[in-house]
Write a protein that holds these residues in place. Structure first.
Motif, short mmCIF file in Angstrom:
data_model
loop_
_atom_site.label_atom_id
_atom_site.label_comp_id
_atom_site.label_asym_id
_atom_site.label_seq_id
_atom_site.Cartn_x
_atom_site.Cartn_y
_atom_site.Cartn_z
N ASN A 278 0.96 -1.05 -0.04
CA ASN A 278 -0.09 0.06 -0.22
C ASN A 278 0.93 1.51 -0.14
OD1 ASN A 278 -1.91 2.23 1.58
ND2 ASN A 278 -3.07 0.68 0.38
N ASN B 115 -3.64 -9.14 3.23
CA ASN B 115 -4.26 -7.94 3.29
C ASN B 115 -5.23 -7.73 4.77
OD1 ASN B 115 -6.37 -5.74 2.68
ND2 ASN B 115 -6.68 -6.63 0.61
N TRP C 192 -10.37 -0.67 5.02
CA TRP C 192 -9.16 -0.46 3.95
C TRP C 192 -8.91 -1.56 3.21
CZ3 TRP C 192 -4.35 -2.63 5.06
CH2 TRP C 192 -3.13 -2.11 4.58
N ASP C 193 -8.32 -1.41 2.14
CA ASP C 193 -8.06 -2.33 1.42
C ASP C 193 -6.42 -2.26 0.92
OD1 ASP C 193 -7.39 -4.35 -0.56
OD2 ASP C 193 -8.81 -3.49 -2.15
N HIS D 202 -5.78 -1.70 -2.82
CA HIS D 202 -6.50 -0.70 -3.50
C HIS D 202 -5.77 0.17 -4.37
CE1 HIS D 202 -9.81 1.96 -4.40
NE2 HIS D 202 -9.18 2.96 -3.94
#
Length: 307
Positions: A121, A139, A229-230, A233
């Protein structure tokens, strides 16, 4: 090895720097930021295993404690919030580029377990990371949303967090969760059968991996941001750096195996690889020599090529 601190805004982030043999501060070296698993610390796998071995291969390695955890600053303690966790990585690079012996154009990142998700991220928007590696990366947002696997698990979790946060705002004692039994013996007494929980207990609660700051604690009232949250993403748009993913061939409940393939499929990176280490589990990749050696046999040439 040298212990240092750097800043994440007003907070001190504690870190250990591992140096190559024959280190000469007049030279410049490639560097790797190494991130610990959730509930872990810099003295465990990110530092004493991968940090040490990558330093042996010629890298300056910075292994840090997440803010609000370990020896790093921040109150209240044991917050697991993706926002400051990801910012720690950017601040780690800010620190590295002030060191004359670090080549600013050859900085990579490595994350283990939840640290792998955070590393990815961070790399989405931190272009100073030139190569990204994960070892049994998870994740964390996906884990938080799944909960008990019911369709409303995430909503149930968020409702509980909201109730607890209100209680604490009114003066209740903070709820600090420990994610593991106190010992393998207690795990047996409780009838725990989940592979990842059993192996985590053997790692964190025995001399195998036990460290004072590897407490596997979290402040429940502050877990809300993680639920939404990812870690991956926009990976299909923003993750273009070379990527090496490593997972164990024995899948566990924490989902690192499927997260590894999810990341591999989503990443925009043109140079990407996923290594499945046969016969090894999530926690084997933390410490077990044959597992970590297999991981390093992929990571070292990967970093050598791209850094």
């Amino acid at each position: 090895m040298e212990s240092v601190t750097f800043k994440n805004k007003s907070l001190d982030v504690a870190a250990d720097i591992y140096f190559p043999a024959g280190f000469d501060p007049a030279r410049t070296y490639p560097a790797i930021v190494s991130a610990h698993p959730i509930g872990s610390c810099k003295e465990q796998t990110s530092g004493n295993v991968y940090g040490t071995k990558l330093a042996d291969e010629g890298y300056v390695v910075l292994a840090f404690d997440a803010t609000y955890q370990g020896d790093s600053g921040g109150e209240p303690r044991w917050i697991e919030d993706p926002g400051p966790r990801v910012e720690d990585f950017r601040c780690a690079v800010d620190y590295l580029v002030t060191l004359d012996y670090v080549d600013e154009d050859r900085i990579g990142v490595l994350g283990i377990c939840g640290g792998g998700g955070y590393a990815v991220n961070a790399a989405l928007t931190e272009r100073r990371f030139k190569a990204v590696g994960t070892v049994t990366g998870v994740n964390f947002g996906r884990m938080m949303r799944e909960g008990d696997l019911s369709p409303d698990a995430a909503i149930t979790t968020l409702d509980a967090i909201a109730k607890q946060r209100t209680a604490e705002a009114r003066g209740a004692e903070p709820r600090v969760d420990s994610s593991l039994p106190d010992s393998p013996e207690q795990a047996d007494e409780l009838g725990v059968t989940a592979l990842d929980v059993l192996e985590a207990t053997k790692y964190y609660r025995t001399p195998r991996g036990q460290q004072p700051n590897g407490a596997t604690k979290s402040l429940f009232s502050h877990m809300g941001p993680a639920v939404g949250w990812d870690a991956f993403h926009l990976a299909e748009h923003l993750l273009t750096q070379p990527l090496q993913i490593i997972v164990g061939g024995i899948p566990g409940e924490f989902g690192a195996y499927r997260d590894g393939f999810d990341l591999f499929n989503r990443a925009r990176s043109q140079q990407k690889d996923i290594l499945v280490v046969p016969g090894q589990s999530h926690y084997d990749l933390y410490w077990k020599p044959e597992a970590t050696e297999a991981a390093l046999a992929a990571l070292v040439p990967f970093y050598n090529k791209y850094l």
